[in-house]
Design a protein around this motif. Sequence first.
Motif, PDB file in Angstrom:
ATOM      1  N   ALA A  45       0.838  -1.202   0.000  1.00 44.19           N
ATOM      2  CA  ALA A  45       0.000   0.000   0.000  1.00 44.19           C
ATOM      3  C   ALA A  45       0.871   1.249   0.000  1.00 44.19           C
ATOM      4  O   ALA A  45       1.880   1.312   0.701  1.00 44.19           O
ATOM      5  CB  ALA A  45      -0.923   0.005   1.210  1.00 44.19           C
ATOM      6  N   THR A  62      -3.321   0.100  -3.385  1.00 41.96           N
ATOM      7  CA  THR A  62      -3.795  -0.745  -2.293  1.00 41.96           C
ATOM      8  C   THR A  62      -2.714  -1.714  -1.844  1.00 41.96           C
ATOM      9  O   THR A  62      -1.739  -1.960  -2.552  1.00 41.96           O
ATOM     10  CB  THR A  62      -5.016  -1.570  -2.729  1.00 41.96           C
ATOM     11  OG1 THR A  62      -4.595  -2.564  -3.693  1.00 41.96           O
ATOM     12  CG2 THR A  62      -6.088  -0.708  -3.340  1.00 41.96           C
ATOM     13  N   GLU A  69      -6.904  -0.872   2.423  1.00 45.42           N
ATOM     14  CA  GLU A  69      -7.316   0.387   1.810  1.00 45.42           C
ATOM     15  C   GLU A  69      -6.236   1.452   1.931  1.00 45.42           C
ATOM     16  O   GLU A  69      -5.397   1.409   2.836  1.00 45.42           O
ATOM     17  CB  GLU A  69      -8.630   0.904   2.402  1.00 45.42           C
ATOM     18  CG  GLU A  69      -8.521   1.518   3.779  1.00 45.42           C
ATOM     19  CD  GLU A  69      -8.827   0.554   4.910  1.00 45.42           C
ATOM     20  OE1 GLU A  69      -8.431   0.861   6.053  1.00 45.42           O
ATOM     21  OE2 GLU A  69      -9.460  -0.484   4.664  1.00 45.42           O
ATOM     22  N   THR A 101     -11.018  -3.852  -7.435  1.00 46.63           N
ATOM     23  CA  THR A 101     -10.966  -2.781  -6.441  1.00 46.63           C
ATOM     24  C   THR A 101     -12.350  -2.196  -6.160  1.00 46.63           C
ATOM     25  O   THR A 101     -13.319  -2.448  -6.863  1.00 46.63           O
ATOM     26  CB  THR A 101     -10.051  -1.628  -6.914  1.00 46.63           C
ATOM     27  OG1 THR A 101     -10.464  -1.213  -8.224  1.00 46.63           O
ATOM     28  CG2 THR A 101      -8.600  -2.049  -6.960  1.00 46.63           C
TER      29      THR A 101
END
Length: 214
Positions: A45, A62, A69, A101
């Motif tokens: 991420a 991500t 998230e 997503t």
Amino acid sequence: MVGGPDIPLSGLPTYYEFFDDFIGISVEAAVDISHWTHDATGSGAALAGLNDYPAGAIQLTTGNSSGNETSMNVNGEACQLAQGKRLYYECRFFLTAPTRTGFFIGLHVTDMAILDGSQDCMGIRMDNGATSPIPEFVSDKDNTETVLSTGITMVGGEEHVFAFSWDGSTYITCFADGARIGRIGDNICDDEAMTPSIEIMARSSNSDSMTVDY
């Protein structure tokens, strides 16, 4: 873009404007970005400023586990709907893999886990592209929402412009790629202050991204 000039000495401006095209933005892990706060969960991420992108952009990526998230909120909650006060919001972005997503972009109460329970918001949302890669406009007040489909099937790398306007009275009018889609008149979040917010969530075991021009 949320629609001001500096306050003149003679009185208040006729409108306020917030616009961020992310030119020259620098992102460091665990450090707030200028007037934005952010959070990224899961391996892989990240947030990255794309300074070579025409007119600037920011990329949210991500983690590589479903449910990871990456989120951004503008500091504070400066957007409060009121009778007689109109509002216009517009954004342009693309996804690398819409069917892997989910995302939200728009106005939301400050939250770094938006798709885990969108409430008190108005914006554009695709909860899970694996189920449906067609975003919808959403207006939520006190955890009761009204949605309106954009009618657009998201394709990886394909840029779209979404916008909505509040007439200062009754309706939110929604636009997708310049076309008027319709309007929402129920569950308008007029009792909470909100802030510009962006989130992308993994719906698979891949790291995928959302690139926001403005």
